[in-house]
Design an enzyme around this catalytic site. Sequence first.
Site, PDB file in Angstrom:
ATOM      1  N   GLU A  17     -86.566  12.711 -19.386  1.00 51.86           N
ATOM      2  CA  GLU A  17     -87.693  12.312 -18.518  1.00 51.86           C
ATOM      3  C   GLU A  17     -88.795  11.639 -19.340  1.00 51.86           C
ATOM      4  O   GLU A  17     -89.082  12.043 -20.461  1.00 51.86           O
ATOM      5  CB  GLU A  17     -88.262  13.556 -17.840  1.00 51.86           C
ATOM      6  CG  GLU A  17     -89.451  13.244 -16.937  1.00 51.86           C
ATOM      7  CD  GLU A  17     -89.726  14.376 -15.954  1.00 51.86           C
ATOM      8  OE1 GLU A  17     -88.882  14.609 -15.078  1.00 51.86           O
ATOM      9  OE2 GLU A  17     -90.763  15.016 -16.100  1.00 51.86           O
ATOM     10  N   THR A  48     -91.671   9.816 -14.029  1.00 46.68           N
ATOM     11  CA  THR A  48     -92.510  10.587 -13.100  1.00 46.68           C
ATOM     12  C   THR A  48     -93.519   9.676 -12.403  1.00 46.68           C
ATOM     13  O   THR A  48     -93.682   8.489 -12.749  1.00 46.68           O
ATOM     14  CB  THR A  48     -93.252  11.736 -13.810  1.00 46.68           C
ATOM     15  OG1 THR A  48     -94.186  11.178 -14.716  1.00 46.68           O
ATOM     16  CG2 THR A  48     -92.301  12.663 -14.523  1.00 46.68           C
ATOM     17  N   GLY A 107     -95.898  16.447  -4.315  1.00 49.27           N
ATOM     18  CA  GLY A 107     -97.038  16.244  -5.216  1.00 49.27           C
ATOM     19  C   GLY A 107     -97.956  17.445  -5.148  1.00 49.27           C
ATOM     20  O   GLY A 107     -97.884  18.242  -4.214  1.00 49.27           O
ATOM     21  N   HIS A 147     -91.663  28.368  -5.783  1.00 52.92           N
ATOM     22  CA  HIS A 147     -92.839  27.500  -5.864  1.00 52.92           C
ATOM     23  C   HIS A 147     -94.089  28.378  -5.797  1.00 52.92           C
ATOM     24  O   HIS A 147     -94.127  29.333  -5.007  1.00 52.92           O
ATOM     25  CB  HIS A 147     -92.801  26.496  -4.708  1.00 52.92           C
ATOM     26  CG  HIS A 147     -93.912  25.495  -4.778  1.00 52.92           C
ATOM     27  ND1 HIS A 147     -95.089  25.668  -4.090  1.00 52.92           N
ATOM     28  CD2 HIS A 147     -94.039  24.345  -5.484  1.00 52.92           C
ATOM     29  CE1 HIS A 147     -95.886  24.636  -4.355  1.00 52.92           C
ATOM     30  NE2 HIS A 147     -95.267  23.816  -5.190  1.00 52.92           N
ATOM     31  N   GLN A 174     -87.421  23.111 -11.644  1.00 52.51           N
ATOM     32  CA  GLN A 174     -88.570  23.319 -12.516  1.00 52.51           C
ATOM     33  C   GLN A 174     -88.030  23.953 -13.803  1.00 52.51           C
ATOM     34  O   GLN A 174     -86.957  24.567 -13.796  1.00 52.51           O
ATOM     35  CB  GLN A 174     -89.539  24.274 -11.778  1.00 52.51           C
ATOM     36  CG  GLN A 174     -90.786  24.669 -12.524  1.00 52.51           C
ATOM     37  CD  GLN A 174     -91.663  23.477 -12.823  1.00 52.51           C
ATOM     38  OE1 GLN A 174     -91.334  22.713 -13.739  1.00 52.51           O
ATOM     39  NE2 GLN A 174     -92.738  23.310 -12.091  1.00 52.51           N
TER      40      GLN A 174
END
Length: 286
Positions: A17, A48, A107, A147, A174
Amino acid sequence: MKITDIITSPKPSLSFEVFPPKTSDNFESVMQATEAIAELEPSFMSVTYGAGGGTSLYTAEIASRLLQKNVTPIAHLSCISSTKEQIHTLLADLKQRGIQNILALRGDIPQGMTIENPQYRYASELTAEIRSFGSFCIGGACYPESHPESKDGKSDIESLKIKVESGCEFLTTQMFFDNDILYNFMYRLLKAGVNVPVIAGIMPVTNAKQIKRIISISQNALPQRFVRLVDRYGDNPLAMRQAGIAYATEQIIDLYANGVNAVHVYSMNNPFVAQSIRNNLSEILK
Ligand code: FAD
């Protein structure tokens, strides 16, 4: 190439990434880092998207440049502070550039802020919109440790089910530092009928400062083994970097050995970290 074709092949995949610069002054240095990571022939690279910040302008540009280097890109796209019109413009741009893969995200809502009448409340709404727009391969985010806004793991998985039903074809996790947390999460996904491929997100922690930030954004459980490593080497930048890369490598080898074939490394624009991990896996990835 579609990410789903890459991650469902029998060969283990390793991807990296990068994040775009905040200002144009840093664009070239980010591009240099991106190109150095692209040289490692990753399975794909993600770029990203900075919600509301200037960086959103650069996501598509960096992804296009990766395409020119023959590396499959996936462009992140977040929606919470965007209008439908803005999202349509961005999708048309990605399509026109030949970018086939999008990671559809809600987001983050900045702390203390509320967004009045958002046009998209959840990533699943963005996913459905992208699906109706054309033939993109769409991924989404998932959270092995739930989350932070979810009331519990069960409701978080119910939300993932809605995301998949809306058109999400794969999930990227994540970061996590204990592989057993991922294995347990994958079992719960299957039990709930969420059976899209899952890409394991691995963050090599290469300096002690990162830890505080990681815990603040993701509430990760840190195994004792990991805490001891940071206690011992946190004040010694080179030793910490070496230990962090070794820890991440060990996690990745364990994941492959247990059949998790797709691993995404949060390489944070750092070619040294990406290259070290790639080298550590050279025989395993053959
Ligand atoms: P959602 O899937 O919408 O979930 C958000 C919350 O709402 C969760 O608690 C969920 O359980 C709940 N929820 C979802 N759907 C429903 C529903 N229908 N009903 C009730 N509750 C629901 N952020 C960026 O700004 N740019 C990036 O490039 C970026 N890349 C990321 C990449 C990965 C792999 C990950 C894991 C995160 C990334 N993020 C990025 C951060 C992400 O935007 C935040 O974690 C954000 O808080 C949630 O985004 P999401 O897409 O997971 O949201």
